[in-house]
Enzyme design. Structure first.
Site, PDB file in Angstrom:
ATOM      1  N   HIS A  19       0.841  -1.207   0.000  1.00 47.59           N
ATOM      2  CA  HIS A  19       0.000   0.000   0.000  1.00 47.59           C
ATOM      3  C   HIS A  19       0.872   1.252   0.000  1.00 47.59           C
ATOM      4  CE1 HIS A  19      -2.903  -2.787   2.256  1.00 47.59           C
ATOM      5  NE2 HIS A  19      -3.441  -2.602   1.067  1.00 47.59           N
ATOM      6  N   LYS A  43     -17.961  -6.358   9.901  1.00 48.39           N
ATOM      7  CA  LYS A  43     -16.688  -7.077   9.929  1.00 48.39           C
ATOM      8  C   LYS A  43     -15.896  -6.659  11.166  1.00 48.39           C
ATOM      9  CE  LYS A  43     -16.168  -7.602   4.954  1.00 48.39           C
ATOM     10  NZ  LYS A  43     -15.304  -7.329   3.806  1.00 48.39           N
ATOM     11  N   ARG A  92      -1.344  -6.966  -7.615  1.00 46.53           N
ATOM     12  CA  ARG A  92      -0.156  -7.746  -7.272  1.00 46.53           C
ATOM     13  C   ARG A  92       0.248  -8.728  -8.350  1.00 46.53           C
ATOM     14  NH1 ARG A  92      -3.315  -7.739  -2.796  1.00 46.53           N
ATOM     15  NH2 ARG A  92      -3.980  -9.877  -3.118  1.00 46.53           N
ATOM     16  N   SER A 129      -2.890  -7.344   2.703  1.00 48.36           N
ATOM     17  CA  SER A 129      -3.391  -7.105   4.062  1.00 48.36           C
ATOM     18  C   SER A 129      -3.855  -8.397   4.699  1.00 48.36           C
ATOM     19  CB  SER A 129      -4.558  -6.111   4.044  1.00 48.36           C
ATOM     20  OG  SER A 129      -4.100  -4.808   3.913  1.00 48.36           O
TER      21      SER A 129
END
Length: 152
Positions: A19, A43, A92, A129
């Site tokens: 990030h 969440k 990615r 993450s």
């Protein structure tokens, strides 16, 4: 000349070197980068929104072109609120590309803003993450995956 503003939105739980890399590269392309931390009451994040905000602000505390906010809802809505001229997304791998491209099309339809897709640097491409969050849950040392100044 109008200011170019890139919105970089996500949960960032935690904010990884990948990030950090995308934001740093985004700063070279735009006049301002808004990092928007998504908050979802359904969440349970590893870090509270306040802690995530504090962590990210610490990384960029001397960078006037960065703004860090929290939001709940659609990326398209927060893009309109901050006056984004582009959405900034990190990918990615080639497999991520198709997914991110489809999200870019949806966001363009919803808010009329183009998306800039940046590949994460190759040495950081394995970092997400989710993977760092799992390593932290199992008490692994992840300092080399996080930006300088990360405080647990």
């Amino acid at each position: 000349m109008p200011c170019s503003i890139a919105l970089f939105a996500g949960s960032f739980d935690p904010f990884t070197l990948g990030h950090f890399d995308i934001v740093t590269r985004g700063l070279k392309l735009f006049d301002k980068v808004v990092i928007a931390i998504g908050v979802n009451d359904k969440k349970t994040p590893l870090f509270s929104p306040e802690k995530r905000l504090e962590q990210i602000e610490r990384f960029f505390e001397n960078e006037p072109k960065i703004e860090v906010i929290t939001y709940n809802g659609l990326t398209a809505d927060v893009a309109k609120q901050v006056g984004a001229t582009a959405l900034l997304r990190g990918i990615r791998s080639g497999a991520d590309y198709e997914y991110e491209r489809s999200l870019a099309d949806i966001n363009h339809y919803l808010c009329g803003v183009e998306t800039v897709l940046l590949f994460t640097s190759q040495q950081l491409s394995h970092i997400s993450s989710g993977s760092v969050r799992e390593l932290l849950r199992y008490k692994h040392n992840v300092e080399d995956l996080l930006p300088p100044g990360f405080v647990l």
